[in-house]
Design a protein around this motif. Structure first.
Motif, PDB file in Angstrom:
ATOM      1  N   LEU A  61     -19.949  72.669  12.385  1.00  0.00           N
ATOM      2  CA  LEU A  61     -20.740  71.733  11.585  1.00  0.00           C
ATOM      3  C   LEU A  61     -22.066  71.386  12.257  1.00  0.00           C
ATOM      4  N   HIS A  62     -22.030  71.126  13.554  1.00  0.00           N
ATOM      5  CA  HIS A  62     -23.270  70.780  14.246  1.00  0.00           C
ATOM      6  C   HIS A  62     -24.236  71.957  14.237  1.00  0.00           C
ATOM      7  N   SER A  63     -23.723  73.155  14.501  1.00  0.00           N
ATOM      8  CA  SER A  63     -24.589  74.329  14.475  1.00  0.00           C
ATOM      9  C   SER A  63     -25.158  74.551  13.079  1.00  0.00           C
ATOM     10  N   TRP A  64     -24.321  74.341  12.053  1.00  0.00           N
ATOM     11  CA  TRP A  64     -24.823  74.491  10.680  1.00  0.00           C
ATOM     12  C   TRP A  64     -25.974  73.519  10.425  1.00  0.00           C
ATOM     13  N   TRP A  65     -25.825  72.280  10.873  1.00  0.00           N
ATOM     14  CA  TRP A  65     -26.896  71.305  10.641  1.00  0.00           C
ATOM     15  C   TRP A  65     -28.172  71.719  11.355  1.00  0.00           C
ATOM     16  N   PRO A 212     -15.046  88.754  25.312  1.00  0.00           N
ATOM     17  CA  PRO A 212     -15.043  87.530  26.124  1.00  0.00           C
ATOM     18  C   PRO A 212     -16.110  86.548  25.648  1.00  0.00           C
ATOM     19  N   GLU A 213     -15.878  85.270  25.924  1.00  0.00           N
ATOM     20  CA  GLU A 213     -16.769  84.218  25.446  1.00  0.00           C
ATOM     21  C   GLU A 213     -18.221  84.453  25.837  1.00  0.00           C
ATOM     22  N   GLU A 214     -18.471  84.859  27.079  1.00  0.00           N
ATOM     23  CA  GLU A 214     -19.853  85.004  27.539  1.00  0.00           C
ATOM     24  C   GLU A 214     -20.593  86.151  26.850  1.00  0.00           C
ATOM     25  N   GLU A 215     -19.862  87.075  26.227  1.00  0.00           N
ATOM     26  CA  GLU A 215     -20.493  88.206  25.544  1.00  0.00           C
ATOM     27  C   GLU A 215     -20.632  87.986  24.041  1.00  0.00           C
ATOM     28  N   ILE A 216     -20.210  86.823  23.561  1.00  0.00           N
ATOM     29  CA  ILE A 216     -20.197  86.560  22.120  1.00  0.00           C
ATOM     30  C   ILE A 216     -21.568  86.734  21.462  1.00  0.00           C
ATOM     31  N   PRO A 217     -22.670  86.175  22.010  1.00  0.00           N
ATOM     32  CA  PRO A 217     -23.955  86.323  21.314  1.00  0.00           C
ATOM     33  C   PRO A 217     -24.337  87.770  21.046  1.00  0.00           C
ATOM     34  N   LEU A 218     -24.175  88.662  22.048  1.00  0.00           N
ATOM     35  CA  LEU A 218     -24.496  90.068  21.836  1.00  0.00           C
ATOM     36  C   LEU A 218     -23.526  90.701  20.845  1.00  0.00           C
ATOM     37  N   ALA A 219     -22.253  90.316  20.905  1.00  0.00           N
ATOM     38  CA  ALA A 219     -21.267  90.881  19.987  1.00  0.00           C
ATOM     39  C   ALA A 219     -21.540  90.447  18.546  1.00  0.00           C
ATOM     40  N   VAL A 253     -19.908  80.266  17.112  1.00  0.00           N
ATOM     41  CA  VAL A 253     -18.768  81.109  17.475  1.00  0.00           C
ATOM     42  C   VAL A 253     -18.540  81.092  18.982  1.00  0.00           C
ATOM     43  N   ARG A 254     -19.626  81.079  19.767  1.00  0.00           N
ATOM     44  CA  ARG A 254     -19.425  81.020  21.213  1.00  0.00           C
ATOM     45  C   ARG A 254     -18.732  79.713  21.606  1.00  0.00           C
ATOM     46  N   ALA A 255     -19.180  78.597  21.027  1.00  0.00           N
ATOM     47  CA  ALA A 255     -18.558  77.312  21.354  1.00  0.00           C
ATOM     48  C   ALA A 255     -17.112  77.261  20.876  1.00  0.00           C
ATOM     49  N   MET A 256     -16.850  77.767  19.680  1.00  0.00           N
ATOM     50  CA  MET A 256     -15.494  77.749  19.138  1.00  0.00           C
ATOM     51  C   MET A 256     -14.578  78.675  19.929  1.00  0.00           C
ATOM     52  N   ALA A 257     -15.094  79.804  20.386  1.00  0.00           N
ATOM     53  CA  ALA A 257     -14.278  80.728  21.178  1.00  0.00           C
ATOM     54  C   ALA A 257     -13.821  80.079  22.474  1.00  0.00           C
ATOM     55  N   GLY A 258     -14.664  79.215  23.038  1.00  0.00           N
ATOM     56  CA  GLY A 258     -14.286  78.521  24.262  1.00  0.00           C
ATOM     57  C   GLY A 258     -13.076  77.624  24.088  1.00  0.00           C
ATOM     58  N   ALA A 276     -16.534  95.658  13.846  1.00  0.00           N
ATOM     59  CA  ALA A 276     -16.338  94.356  14.504  1.00  0.00           C
ATOM     60  C   ALA A 276     -15.913  93.345  13.463  1.00  0.00           C
ATOM     61  N   ASP A 277     -15.094  92.390  13.899  1.00  0.00           N
ATOM     62  CA  ASP A 277     -14.527  91.400  12.992  1.00  0.00           C
ATOM     63  C   ASP A 277     -14.616  90.019  13.626  1.00  0.00           C
ATOM     64  N   LEU A 278     -14.973  89.018  12.823  1.00  0.00           N
ATOM     65  CA  LEU A 278     -14.998  87.630  13.265  1.00  0.00           C
ATOM     66  C   LEU A 278     -13.887  86.870  12.555  1.00  0.00           C
ATOM     67  N   THR A 279     -12.973  86.311  13.340  1.00  0.00           N
ATOM     68  CA  THR A 279     -11.882  85.500  12.814  1.00  0.00           C
ATOM     69  C   THR A 279     -12.070  84.066  13.290  1.00  0.00           C
ATOM     70  N   LEU A 280     -11.945  83.121  12.360  1.00  0.00           N
ATOM     71  CA  LEU A 280     -12.022  81.694  12.671  1.00  0.00           C
ATOM     72  C   LEU A 280     -10.627  81.105  12.542  1.00  0.00           C
ATOM     73  N   MET A 281     -10.289  80.151  13.425  1.00  0.00           N
ATOM     74  CA  MET A 281      -8.918  79.650  13.503  1.00  0.00           C
ATOM     75  C   MET A 281      -8.877  78.132  13.598  1.00  0.00           C
TER      76      MET A 281
END
Length: 381
Positions: A61-65, A212-219, A253-258, A276-281
């Motif tokens: 939500l914060h990122s969306w805003w 891994p979390e640190e690679e999320i932006p490039l992924a 996604v990086r913050a949520m993955a953490g 590649a696939d993005l899953t939200l949980m």
């Protein structure tokens, strides 16, 4: 513009109410900095709201805003008991064509909801309903894409003014069971075809990797490029190619993955990422939000949807989640797996004096529905 909120965005001057001996304080956050600082408390509440979806996650939500919000329109309604956050409604003010309070997250979010602490859901819902009534003095509250069983249903039940319920988008859901059990839901001939597709995947030697979390932006950047290639020439959703969407996904996604609330999975052949696939949980469900696949996989006769479903079924196993959601959309390929059809709901709430505005919004919704049905018939004919 609504009249002054129940309180300012400062927590130092709360408004108090009492329900069954419990004192609740309320606050309306209008400031993006204050909203950002709510992260830890919000995360705790999200964990205590078991039926909440990933789209009520603070990072989302914060990122969306940050990417989509309009300065001055933020209206996040908060309820605390004994200093602890027990309810929250993430809203913003829009004018379409009358003042309306709508959930944060917009059209790129598949579900909207409020958050209620599972330790006191009824009392928190009553306190939040009263706070929302005060905030919405000159605006209708329009809650779109509310999943059945959502916390918002409790707030609606507490609402003392006019309210309406309308059908919203269709979602398709599968139980969180192993792939063999999903195949067992199918007719034997269809199950055999899917088993052959799975053997094809295994014979190609496609590797699966959780990023891994640190690679999320490039992924995320790789996923969006594969998504663009996949839909090239076939009418890709324009927003998925925008810079603001890419920035939002990378941040959220990086913050949520953490926290274990998001996962990017890459599929490699000979070391090259071809899908590649993005899953939200969240507490009860995992949903495949977005994927991208190199068009060359079709030439190799790879069934990408089956590959992603098997991956999702593997990863949700043992998580305690009960639902593997295909999120919004009634696409034919999803029905191959005999999913349950679940329809989101839309709730419109207002004070009695604003019932004409509420009726106007209902009329607009009906007109849009008729127009969409007409377009669908024209395409079919």
């Amino acid at each position: 513009m609504p009249s002054a909120p129940l309180t300012s965005s400062s927590p130092s001057a709360p408004s108090a109410s009492s329900v069954s001996g419990s004192v609740f304080t309320t606050e309306v956050c209008r400031d993006i900095g204050r909203f950002a600082a709510l992260g830890p408390d919000w995360h705790t509440l999200h964990r205590r709201s078991r039926n909440a979806t990933p789209f009520q996650n603070h990072a989302w939500l914060h990122s969306w805003w940050v990417s989509y919000g309009t300065p001055g329109r933020l209206r996040v309604v908060l309820v605390r008991r004994g200093g602890q956050l027990v309810a929250a409604a993430p809203l913003m003010l829009v004018h379409r064509p009358v003042p309306v309070l709508v959930p944060l997250g917009g059209t790129i979010s598949d579900f909207s909801d409020v958050l209620l602490d599972d330790r006191c859901p009824e009392a928190a819902a009553a306190a939040l309903a009263r706070a929302l009534r005060e905030v919405a003095r000159t605006a209708v509250i329009d809650l779109r894409e509310v999943r059945p069983g959502a916390a918002a249903e409790r707030v609606v039940a507490c609402w003392s003014g006019p309210r309406r319920q309308l059908p919203d988008s269709v979602c398709l859901e599968l139980p969180a069971v192993p792939m063999d059990e999903l195949l067992g839901r199918l007719a034997s001939s269809r199950a055999q075809r899917f088993r052959a597709k799975l053997r094809k995947l295994d014979s190609l030697g496609i590797d699966e990797r959780v990023v891994p979390e640190e690679e999320i932006p490039l992924a995320v950047a790789r996923l969006l490029e594969l998504h663009r290639l996949q839909w090239q020439g076939r009418g890709v959703t324009a927003e998925h190619l925008s810079t603001r969407f890419a920035n939002h996904l990378s941040r959220s996604v990086r913050a949520m993955a953490g926290y274990g609330d998001a996962r990017v999975t890459e599929f490699l052949l000979a070391g090259e990422v071809l899908a590649a696939d993005l899953t939200l949980m969240s507490g009860t469900l995992a949903g495949g939000y977005l994927y991208g696949a190199d068009p060359g996989l079709r030439a190799r006769k790879v069934d990408v949807a089956t590959m992603l479903l098997r991956s999702g079924a593997r990863q949700i196993g043992g998580s305690g989640r009960t639902t593997l959601s295909m999120l919004r959309g009634n696409e034919p390929y999803k029905h191959h797996w005999r999913p349950e059809t679940v329809r989101n709901q839309r709730y419109l709430l207002s004070r009695p004096c604003l019932e004409p505005s509420l009726r106007l919004l209902i009329g607009h919704a009906a007109a849009r529905g008729r127009a969409a049905a007409l377009v669908k018939r024209m395409r079919r004919d």
